[in-house]
Design a protein around this motif. Structure first.
Motif, mmCIF file in Angstrom:
data_model
loop_
_atom_site.group_PDB
_atom_site.id
_atom_site.type_symbol
_atom_site.label_atom_id
_atom_site.label_comp_id
_atom_site.label_asym_id
_atom_site.label_seq_id
_atom_site.Cartn_x
_atom_site.Cartn_y
_atom_site.Cartn_z
ATOM 1 N N UNK A 1 48.355 62.966 74.737
ATOM 2 C CA UNK A 1 49.090 62.643 73.458
ATOM 3 C C UNK A 1 50.687 62.801 73.533
ATOM 4 N N UNK A 2 51.306 61.673 73.186
ATOM 5 C CA UNK A 2 52.799 61.759 73.560
ATOM 6 C C UNK A 2 53.286 62.712 72.330
ATOM 7 N N UNK A 3 54.481 63.141 72.608
ATOM 8 C CA UNK A 3 55.098 64.465 71.731
ATOM 9 C C UNK A 3 54.333 65.380 71.347
ATOM 10 N N UNK B 1 41.210 64.667 93.843
ATOM 11 C CA UNK B 1 40.158 65.429 93.164
ATOM 12 C C UNK B 1 39.178 64.693 92.176
ATOM 13 N N UNK B 2 40.103 63.644 91.341
ATOM 14 C CA UNK B 2 39.420 62.724 90.422
ATOM 15 C C UNK B 2 39.426 61.545 90.982
ATOM 16 N N UNK B 3 38.231 60.585 90.910
ATOM 17 C CA UNK B 3 38.249 59.318 91.431
ATOM 18 C C UNK B 3 38.998 58.425 90.436
ATOM 19 N N UNK B 4 39.837 57.464 91.210
ATOM 20 C CA UNK B 4 40.504 56.298 90.489
ATOM 21 C C UNK B 4 41.067 56.858 89.291
ATOM 22 N N UNK B 5 41.800 57.869 89.260
ATOM 23 C CA UNK B 5 42.426 58.512 88.165
ATOM 24 C C UNK B 5 43.493 57.701 87.479
ATOM 25 N N UNK B 6 43.387 57.634 86.427
ATOM 26 C CA UNK B 6 44.266 56.686 85.348
ATOM 27 C C UNK B 6 44.807 57.826 84.161
ATOM 28 N N UNK B 7 45.944 57.575 83.785
ATOM 29 C CA UNK B 7 46.300 58.212 82.743
ATOM 30 C C UNK B 7 46.687 57.496 81.510
ATOM 31 N N UNK B 8 46.203 57.774 80.398
ATOM 32 C CA UNK B 8 46.550 57.115 79.065
ATOM 33 C C UNK B 8 47.399 58.014 78.130
ATOM 34 N N UNK B 9 48.609 57.641 77.655
ATOM 35 C CA UNK B 9 49.288 58.151 76.757
ATOM 36 C C UNK B 9 49.156 57.564 75.420
ATOM 37 N N UNK B 10 48.639 58.106 74.533
ATOM 38 C CA UNK B 10 48.312 57.678 73.426
ATOM 39 C C UNK B 10 49.395 58.164 72.373
ATOM 40 N N UNK B 11 49.303 57.700 71.192
ATOM 41 C CA UNK B 11 50.022 57.837 69.958
ATOM 42 C C UNK B 11 51.558 58.054 70.184
ATOM 43 N N UNK B 12 52.019 56.952 70.944
ATOM 44 C CA UNK B 12 53.541 56.809 71.348
ATOM 45 C C UNK B 12 54.315 56.177 70.205
ATOM 46 N N UNK B 13 55.403 56.851 69.693
ATOM 47 C CA UNK B 13 56.204 56.284 68.555
ATOM 48 C C UNK B 13 57.054 55.182 69.296
ATOM 49 N N UNK B 14 56.947 53.780 69.043
ATOM 50 C CA UNK B 14 57.907 52.886 69.697
ATOM 51 C C UNK B 14 59.084 52.489 68.885
#
Length: 133
Positions: free
Chosen positions: A72-74, A92-105
């Motif tokens: 979560x952003x901020x 250590x984690x397969x096909x790791x992707x990062x999701x950043x949510x609650x970004x204040x645009x």
């Protein structure tokens, strides 16, 4: 469990917290549930505790096709990003992707959607975050 509203998905709740969750994950039944899910559904999502808090996530990661690390952003202490960085670098984690949510645009962070020159060509988000190119 009955589907809420008109959604086309099923949910299996975790139930009560067991005194020995790691042992239960390793007894083979979890693998059976995942195999059933993959055979009968388009997608199987498993929501786990953050990797830094318990080892269960790493125990079941072999069953995953992709791992989404959600932050979560901020809100997340940036020092905690060392954990996904290390997991990513060590594969250590397969096909790791990062999701950043609650970004204040509405705030300006120095990034945008406009057109223009890219002064950082070849530097992806992950390469900036984790030092990989």
């Amino acid at each position: 469990i009955k589907n809420p509203a008109d959604y086309k998905f099923d949910v299996i709740y975790s139930g009560q917290v067991a005194p020995n969750p790691s042992e239960l994950l390793m007894n083979g039944r979890f693998d059976d549930i995942v195999k059933y899910g993959k055979a009968n559904y388009d997608y199987v999502l498993i929501d786990t505790a953050p990797v830094s808090l318990v080892t269960d996530t790493l125990l079941i990661s072999d069953s995953a096709d992709i791992t989404m690390y959600v932050v979560r952003a901020n809100y997340l202490d940036k020092r905690m990003l060392a954990i996904p960085k290390e997991l990513y670098q060590d594969n250590r984690l397969k096909n790791m992707a990062m999701v950043v949510n609650d970004v204040d645009f509405t705030k300006e962070y120095g990034y945008g959607y406009g057109y223009g020159e890219n002064h950082n060509k070849g530097n992806s988000f992950f390469s900036k975050l984790f030092g990989k190119k």
